[in-house]
Scaffold this motif. Structure first.
Motif, PDB file in Angstrom:
ATOM      1  N   PHE B 173       0.840  -1.211   0.000  1.00 49.01           N
ATOM      2  CA  PHE B 173       0.000   0.000   0.000  1.00 49.01           C
ATOM      3  C   PHE B 173       0.871   1.257   0.000  1.00 49.01           C
ATOM      4  O   PHE B 173       0.693   2.160  -0.828  1.00 49.01           O
ATOM      5  CB  PHE B 173      -0.916  -0.015   1.236  1.00 49.01           C
ATOM      6  N   PHE B 174       1.826   1.288   0.912  1.00 48.08           N
ATOM      7  CA  PHE B 174       2.667   2.489   1.030  1.00 48.08           C
ATOM      8  C   PHE B 174       3.576   2.639  -0.194  1.00 48.08           C
ATOM      9  O   PHE B 174       3.853   3.752  -0.636  1.00 48.08           O
ATOM     10  CB  PHE B 174       3.491   2.424   2.315  1.00 48.08           C
ATOM     11  N   SER B 175       4.017   1.479  -0.706  1.00 46.84           N
ATOM     12  CA  SER B 175       4.882   1.524  -1.880  1.00 46.84           C
ATOM     13  C   SER B 175       4.126   2.098  -3.081  1.00 46.84           C
ATOM     14  O   SER B 175       4.638   2.960  -3.798  1.00 46.84           O
ATOM     15  CB  SER B 175       5.378   0.105  -2.154  1.00 46.84           C
ATOM     16  N   MET B 176       2.883   1.629  -3.272  1.00 44.64           N
ATOM     17  CA  MET B 176       2.078   2.143  -4.390  1.00 44.64           C
ATOM     18  C   MET B 176       1.760   3.625  -4.195  1.00 44.64           C
ATOM     19  O   MET B 176       1.817   4.414  -5.135  1.00 44.64           O
ATOM     20  CB  MET B 176       0.765   1.353  -4.506  1.00 44.64           C
ATOM     21  N   LEU B 177       1.435   3.981  -2.951  1.00 43.09           N
ATOM     22  CA  LEU B 177       1.114   5.382  -2.654  1.00 43.09           C
ATOM     23  C   LEU B 177       2.301   6.283  -2.993  1.00 43.09           C
ATOM     24  O   LEU B 177       2.147   7.349  -3.613  1.00 43.09           O
ATOM     25  CB  LEU B 177       0.730   5.510  -1.171  1.00 43.09           C
TER      26      LEU B 177
END
Lengths: 558, 252
Positions: B173-177
């Motif tokens: 999630f954080f990587s995509m964000l």
């Protein structure tokens, strides 16, 4: 003391873990644990709101260096109390309602997780926390709606909800990314401060930042609040347990109104977005109400009623009445929650007794049997048109003498006026021995409702947006060119007045029974297929799936 | 040399049609441990090559990578075999490494991004092996009603799939964000492409899960995973969340 908000958010999460750990214990103890935690959450949320009322201001508490910011302000404390109250009612109802269901502890655990996530969403002080909570609500709702793991239809409709919510998550994510790139911070306070200093910033392709971000936030709100074309999940998500339907319709679906309010400091700088918000809200209100009237399933009818109400709430945002939308979502949450929780009882009772009361009011409403040869129609028509207008004008004058300068207030007056006129018209057609008494009662009730709505709405306005200049800015952002506005007002008034006069005149002279026009039949067919929107989506997704299968076959599944 | 490097990078951080090499190999590997090792190690040479390349990633490669991610994400929507699905998701997510390098040019971010997907995928591969051990396949239609029959395994599968498709608090999630936030100003169309890929993952993940987990229990009852194994998975998921929080601190 304001740190109490951290406890309000944390308690449901702790309760969710403990409830799940107690899965092997007697059901009564599991429910007791979850309900007790929700009671405490509710009490703390009430204290929080009291603190916000006694000492207004914004306080922030950071749990991490880049994100995890919790915001204590009037909007978050008010919404926390609303969520905690609705969650408490749903918890109490579920104790007995879910007693026979397998996965009792799992249900309460999911309910607690949802409560905690919603509380986190309304108290998020930065974009990352908001995105996390916004995204998690969709996931948790999917599992709550599909609580019965034996039921494929429940999961099918839960999936519709999930995918629409995901569609809504993504514009919000883009909006967050644009804001971060423009202002170099994830914190909402910092962004709003920098935004008010430089509202004319441009973003990709030279487009104005506030307009682009405003539009993206509005789309996210549309998906969450089931606005037209993104609404198909709402009426079909009834296969989940009734308490979940209540929680969804009373709380979760209102998130769109909250989101627009949260981004109010951004919307005041926009010029065109709120007009689109108004149009989408209006279309949803009309379509939702029309579809509601044609349903023969009580829960589906309630679903479409929610859609209509959500349209009205978004429309209120579109005219600049942001705080009124919050009041609306609370009022709607309370009454829709009650309706859902009592729907099961009504269906059960109807199986034993049809419950048709032998009174003229019921015959009038259901059999549509209007009275003939009423009092002078012209006098009644004039009363119908003038009395609601007078009451509405008086109510608004009480709270703000210059209300007529706000276009949003005038638009809402229009809706109130039409509603009041409809009420009086209905009363005019009823069988009654004492028409004067009936009319007096109708006018007094209408006055109480209007005055209550206006005064409480004004109270919300002052509490949520204490800065008068800011309130005026919101109305200005929602306004259109004065000449165009006046032309529209005159045109709509003329159409409405002509319509009412025609109706009164035909009623007075007796309506002839006419064969239903084929156009009406076509229209009814269109409504009964719900405007083919869900059929279109199903067709599109099947085509896409067929294409994906074809690609896989060509590429030998590697 | 540059061309060879690019081809090798295209194999290990798969670009279509080079992704077929990984998928073919993955589908022929039946051992769960080997599959997990493959998922963890395969993209690392690609990360190393892209990190050491002197020139940046051109827009052409960026578009190619996005197309590959979208293609595999889209194809995953109708996949009914969990093993094939894992392969497609790995291909789709790793190809986004090119986009990350294109918009941030930070090797550390690239490594974190690849691990953000590889770790939950490896975990999922182990869980799918548990399914295969019981049902002799992990194919939707053959396997159904897992939520009723093996509730602990079902919960673990759900959490692992949520981690793979980039749900909050997990590293993906954080990587995509972070990738979207970095792409939005520089290459806006890439940002839109990224969120479309993300949507496709959600669609395919939810579809596959509900086909396997929901429904009546199959005729023959199989045992659930033991409490100890379930506890171990809980521990691994907690570690994954901690990794997610670290990813957020570093990448955002």
């Amino acid at each position: 003391m304001q740190q109490l908000i951290l406890l309000v958010i944390a308690l449901p999460f702790v309760s969710a873990i403990l409830t799940q750990l107690m899965a092997g214990h007697p059901r009564r103890r599991v429910a007791l644990m979850s309900v007790a935690a929700t009671w405490v959450t509710f009490l703390f949320a009430a204290v929080n709101l009291w603190l916000a009322l006694s000492a207004p201001g914004v306080h922030e508490y950071s749990l991490s260096s880049t994100w995890g910011l919790i915001r204590f302000d009037s909007l978050s404390t008010l919404m926390c109390l609303v969520i905690a109250a609705i969650s408490l009612i749903v918890h109490l109802y579920s104790v007995r309602y879910m007693a026979e269901e397998p996965g009792y502890a799992r249900f309460f655990s999911l309910l607690d997780l949802m409560t905690g996530t919603l509380l986190l969403m309304v108290s998020a002080g930065d974009l990352i926390t908001l995105l996390i909570a916004w995204h998690l609500v969709g996931i948790l709702l999917y599992f709550l709606l599909g609580f019965d793991t034996r039921s494929r239809p429940a999961y099918r409709y839960a999936f519709w909800t999930w995918i629409t919510y995901r569609l809504g998550d993504l514009p919000l994510l883009l909006a967050a990314a644009l804001l971060y790139q423009a202002y170099g911070s994830w914190s909402l306070s910092v962004i709003f401060q920098r935004l008010s200093d430089t509202p004319d910033m441009q973003t990709v392709m030279g487009l104005p930042l506030v307009e682009v971000v405003g539009a993206l936030v509005a789309i996210a709100a549309y998906a969450r609040s089931a606005q037209f074309l993104l609404h198909t999940w709402l009426p079909y998500s009834m296969s989940g347990p009734t308490p979940v339907s209540a929680l969804m319709h009373a709380g979760i679906v209102n998130a769109g109104g909250f989101l627009i309010n949260r981004f109010a400091p951004l919307f005041v700088h926009t010029s065109g977005v709120l007009h689109w918000v108004f149009i989408v809200g209006l279309a949803t209100a009309v379509f939702g109400s029309v579809l509601m009237l044609t349903q023969n399933d009580i829960k589906k009818s309630l679903g479409y009623s929610t859609m209509g109400q959500m349209g009205f709430m978004i429309m209120e945002c579109g005219v600049g009445a942001f705080s009124l939308a919050i009041y609306h979502l609370i009022a709607h949450g309370v009454f829709k929650g009650t309706l859902f929780l009592s729907a099961g009882g009504v269906i059960n009772a109807a199986r034993k007794d049809d419950g048709v009361p032998k009174d003229p009011l019921y015959n009038f409403v259901v059999e549509k049997n209007p009275a003939r040869n009423r009092k002078p129609w012209l006098l009644m028509a004039a009363m119908t048109l003038l009395v609601p207008a007078a009451i509405l004008l008086l109510a608004h004058w009480l709270v703000a003498e210059d209300f007529y300068q706000k276009q949003g207030a005038i638009v809402l007056l229009f809706f109130g006026w039409v509603t009041g006129a409809q009420l009086l018209f209905t009363a005019y057609r009823m069988h009654t021995d004492n028409l004067a008494r009936l009319f007096t009662l109708v006018i007094v009730s209408f006055s109480v409702v209007v005055l209550g709505y206006t005064l409480i709405g004004h109270g919300f306005d002052v509490f949520l947006y204490p800065d008068e200049t800011f309130r005026a800015q919101i109305y200005t952002a929602a306004g259109i060119d004065v000449i165009w506005f006046d032309v529209l007002v005159v045109l709509v008034t003329a159409i409405i007045v002509a319509g009412w006069m025609h109706t009164y005149y035909s009623e007075r002279n007796g309506r002839r029974k006419q064969r239903t026009h084929p156009l009406w039949l076509g229209f009814y067919a269109l409504i009964s297929r719900e405007f083919y929107v869900s059929d279109l989506y199903t067709w599109m997704s099947r085509r896409l799936e067929r294409l994906a299968v074809q690609l896989n076959v060509w590429l030998r599944w590697v | 040399m540059q061309a060879l490097n690019l081809i090798l990078a295209g194999i290990f951080l798969p670009l279509f049609p080079l992704g077929m090499i990984f998928n073919g190999l993955f589908q022929h590997t039946r051992n769960a441990w080997l599959r997990a090792a493959l998922l963890l190690l395969w993209p690392l040479p690609g990360v190393w090559i892209l990190s050491t390349m002197p020139a940046g990633i051109s827009n052409g490669f960026l578009i190619w990578a996005l197309f590959s991610a979208m293609l595999y994400g889209f194809r995953a929507v109708v996949v009914r075999d969990f093993g094939v699905w894992i392969g497609f998701l790995a291909t789709s997510s790793w190809s986004l490494g090119w986009v990350t390098m294109g918009v941030t040019a930070k090797p550390h971010d690239l490594l974190l991004q690849v691990l953000a997907f590889s770790l939950p995928l490896a975990l999922l591969a182990m869980l799918v092996a548990e399914l295969e051990r019981r049902y002799e396949s992990a194919y939707a239609g053959v396997v159904s009603g897992v939520a009723q029959a093996q509730p602990r395994l079902a919960v673990a599968l759900v959490v692992a799939v949520l981690a793979v498709i980039g749900s909050p608090l997990f590293p993906a999630f954080f990587s995509m964000l972070s990738t979207v936030a970095n792409a939005v100003n520089r290459v806006p169309t890439a940002a839109v492409g990224l969120i479309t890929v993300w949507l496709l993952w959600s669609w395919s993940g939810a579809r596959l899960l509900q086909e396997m987990l929901v429904g009546p229990v199959a005729g023959v009852r199989h045992r659930d995973i033991s409490r100890t194994i379930a506890g171990l998975y809980v521990l691994l998921f907690i570690l994954l969340v901690i990794t997610g929080l670290y990813t957020a601190e570093v990448m955002l």
